[in-house]
Design an enzyme around this catalytic site. Sequence first.
Site, PDB file in Angstrom:
ATOM      1  N   THR A  11      -1.689 -10.793 -57.956  1.00 32.27           N
ATOM      2  CA  THR A  11      -1.527 -12.163 -58.445  1.00 32.27           C
ATOM      3  C   THR A  11      -2.117 -12.364 -59.829  1.00 32.27           C
ATOM      4  O   THR A  11      -1.570 -13.105 -60.647  1.00 32.27           O
ATOM      5  CB  THR A  11      -2.187 -13.148 -57.454  1.00 32.27           C
ATOM      6  OG1 THR A  11      -1.501 -13.072 -56.197  1.00 32.27           O
ATOM      7  CG2 THR A  11      -2.135 -14.579 -57.959  1.00 32.27           C
ATOM      8  N   ASP A  89      -5.047  -9.080 -51.210  1.00 32.34           N
ATOM      9  CA  ASP A  89      -4.758  -8.860 -49.789  1.00 32.34           C
ATOM     10  C   ASP A  89      -5.577  -7.721 -49.192  1.00 32.34           C
ATOM     11  O   ASP A  89      -6.074  -7.828 -48.067  1.00 32.34           O
ATOM     12  CB  ASP A  89      -3.271  -8.580 -49.587  1.00 32.34           C
ATOM     13  CG  ASP A  89      -2.418  -9.825 -49.710  1.00 32.34           C
ATOM     14  OD1 ASP A  89      -2.985 -10.939 -49.698  1.00 32.34           O
ATOM     15  OD2 ASP A  89      -1.181  -9.702 -49.815  1.00 32.34           O
TER      16      ASP A  89
END
Length: 328
Positions: A11, A89
Amino acid sequence: MTIALFTLGGTISMAGDSPGAGVVSRLTGEQLTAAVPGLADLAEPLEIHDVQAAPSASLSFATVLDVVAAASRAVTGGATGVVLTQGTDSMEETAWLVDLVWPHPEPFVVTGAMRNPTLAGPDGPANLLAAVQVAASPEARELGALVVFAEEVHAARWVRKQHSTSTGTFGSPNLGPMGQVVEGVPRILARPSRHAPLPQPAVERWEATRVALHTVVLDDDGLLLERVADTHQGLVVAAFGVGHVPAWLAEPLGELARVMPVVLTSRTGSGSVLEQTYGGPGSEIDLLGRGLLNGGMLDPYKARILLRLLLASGADRERITEELALRG
């Protein structure tokens, strides 16, 4: 003196979007650092290495260890610290794997972002700036791998991703942050003990070593365990509470423990597996008596990484037990 920056996507490096496909394009390391106010003013220049654009859910042990090898060469060449940007993640697992094998006193700092640059208030620039400040700080030496996020410094051993969207997602439930970045200055408030790095097995050993993770649930039928010994060399059990499973799973887990290492952990994510408090079928006393190994305070994800690393290195049951006691 430089700070070696390695970028793996995630991200923090996303920008722009494709209609119907979400945010997908990637910033290079040069573009990423150019967007960080104050970064160019730091005393240590950045040595940028763009590794690959990969969602952190798609990273492999081999990819992470390739970065470790490249980072090690950078430190040997004079870098005073390392920063790795990646998706969040799998960040807690990546940082722990790095920590287990990182042989240098120079800090290895992992960071990323929860809000991509197309959104109001992206957190990537602030996280990257703080990560570089920590990597450059003499205070962070001898601490191994660290996760720096939201101006908090977390030890890889304890850090967890605790929220799916919050910019304050990372925490260390058993310890809390070991430090903070205050007005650009890292303040290390606790220094957990650091153990000797473990050897890195060859890639082919990684590929030949598989460790399963079974999370115990209410009314668990145990069917997923029936063939695990045919496909895996080790098993981590994420048990209820302090290390409990349904009574009917105790015998099949004991049978598995006779043919492979089976590590008992708690699915809660904090606290320790007990050893001698509860009795009866499926209790921690029962399971440990059947040959399961106590994972201590290791959460299931970190226990799996440690067990796979040890098995791929050829560790026997005695060595695995010793390392779990030391690092768990």
